[in-house]
Scaffold this motif. Structure first.
Motif: not given
Length: 463
Positions: A18-28, A208-221
């Protein structure tokens, strides 16, 4: 013992993921911001022009402070003069200073206000700008304003002030387009982490992982994380308030709802969710505090506005005007939607065309909450899934708040409003994974409905 060790190891790796996803999300998101988003309209993107400039104006008008806006030792400034003769006089003063300067923009038209006939933006030394003031020019230190109506005095009082305070603080460090967006970028990644924490509390690690993945792919966020608008802050505080409520920290949740309402008035929609949660847990003594704390937070954060307006009465009149504005349809312009479209992601709001950035809610994620509500609500009422009732109340109080605004007269909802409740949908989406992994809970929910129907029939027969 071995099983517990494996469980702890699984939890550790999921948190790292999840932390890695958050970092990648920020970088993207950061790469999009730096990869062309700031190249348009002097670095202003879509509606963030109003919030950024009102923050700069508040800094000057409320506290008499100037933003820190420098490039290579020279200051950014927007200069107003009375007429073309004054413009020539000011240019002569710039030249006479002997310091290098650059005119960045000199075609302002819509931004001109009361008695000022010409405006232009420069990059010049502070000494040169001092000479401009001596020559009769009015100097606004700070990143150049865009050419928008009334922008140099606009305070955005139709919305609460909290985000403008945050933006003003960033301007004291650096008043340039990238700096305005750093808080939004950070909050986007924080939302991903909060969604994981909330869903894990309700549905376990996989949920929890599913929720993080949903946010990662959510275009509005993603989209709202790239601009300096109010809505990503609103989304963050709404979700943070839910996390506190799930931990049983009702007062902290109430305080956070006050912060959400101090971003935008729809932040108070979740107050109904908090009251429902407290009533369901028989914590009735906290109900007055749950209402009073958000109101006090809102009032405290509005004190600089009250002082600027000249008193409480003027502020109340301004607040009533803001409430009327919120239930009034907007003039024609960007694509608007209705409550159903807000839920399904119709008519995406374009923030930028190059690079393409649009607030396009996931057309599956938010509607998925409808069947999940029917499946999870009976389990929550029976106490099988603790906290799920609170999460459902959070989502539906927020979404139905926008339905109420629409019915009250504001028929121009915009798709980016969905960013407030889409993370809540992501949290509840973790329930889908939970039901897949625990099919007996699905059948238990169906059984509860069956028992309710049989009870109703017996009552009808007995009647």
């Amino acid at each position: 013992m071995f099983g517990m060790g494996r469980l702890r190891g699984w939890a550790f790796y999921s948190r790292v993921a999840v932390l890695a996803l958050a970092i990648v999300f920020f970088i993207l998101n950061f790469s999009v911001v730096c990869g062309g988003l700031l190249d348009q309209n002097m670095g202003y993107v879509s509606d963030d022009v109003w919030y950024v400039c009102s923050a700069r104006n508040m800094l000057r008008e409320f506290w008499g402070l100037q933003p820190h806006a420098f490039k290579n030792g020279e200051a950014y400034a927007t200069i107003l003069v009375r007429d073309l003769e004054g413009y020539d006089r000011v240019l002569e003063a710039l030249k006479a200073s002997g310091e290098p300067y650059e005119v960045l923009k000199d075609d302002y038209e819509k931004a001109l206000m009361g008695g000022w006939g010409k405006a232009f933006a420069v990059l010049a030394s502070e000494e040169a700008l001092h000479r401009v003031e001596e020559a009769g020019g009015k100097v606004y230190i700070g990143y150049p304003y865009p050419d928008s109506p009334g922008i140099m005095s606009y305070l955005n009082l139709e919305h609460p002030p909290l985000v403008k305070y945050v933006l003003a603080l960033t301007m004291l460090v650096d008043d340039r387009p990238l700096a305005w967006r750093i808080p939004s970028l950070l909050l986007g990644s924080a939302i991903l982490i909060l969604a994981y924490l909330a869903a894990r509390k309700l549905f376990g690690e996989l949920g929890g992982l599913a929720a993080a993945a949903f946010i990662f792919t959510e275009q509005t966020v993603r989209a709202m994380s790239m601009v300096a608008m109010l809505d990503i802050y609103l989304s963050f505080f709404t979700l943070l308030a839910l996390c506190f409520a799930l931990e049983g920290r009702g007062l902290a949740s109430a305080l956070t709802i006050g912060l959400a309402g101090s971003v935008k008035l729809p932040g108070f929609f979740t107050l109904l969710g908090l009251l429902t949660s407290l009533a369901g847990r028989r914590r009735l003594k906290l109900l007055p505090l749950a209402v009073g704390i958000p109101v006090l937070v809102y009032f405290a954060l509005s004190l600089p506005v009250i002082q600027y307006l000249g008193g409480f009465k003027a502020w109340v009149e301004e607040l009533l005007g803001a409430l009327r504005w919120h239930v009034t349809p907007r003039p024609g312009g960007p694509p608007a939607t209705d409550p159903l479209g807000l839920l399904l992601g119709f008519n995406a709001f374009p923030l930028s065309f190059s690079p393409p950035v649009a607030a396009a809610p996931n057309f599956l994620l938010n509607p998925m909450v409808i069947p999940l509500t029917f499946l999870l609500a009976p389990l929550a009422l029976k106490g099988v899934l603790r906290g799920v009732g609170t999460a459902l109340a959070w989502f539906w109080s927020t979404y139905l708040g926008y339905v109420a605004v629409y019915l009250a007269g504001n028929t121009t909802l915009y798709s980016f409003y969905a960013v407030q409740f889409t993370p809540l949908a992501a949290v509840l989406g973790g329930g889908l994974i939970y039901l897949i992994n625990n099919p007996e809970k699905f059948f238990e929910a169906v059984k509860i409905y069956g028992e309710a129907l049989r009870l109703r029939r017996r009552v009808q027969v007995g009647g």
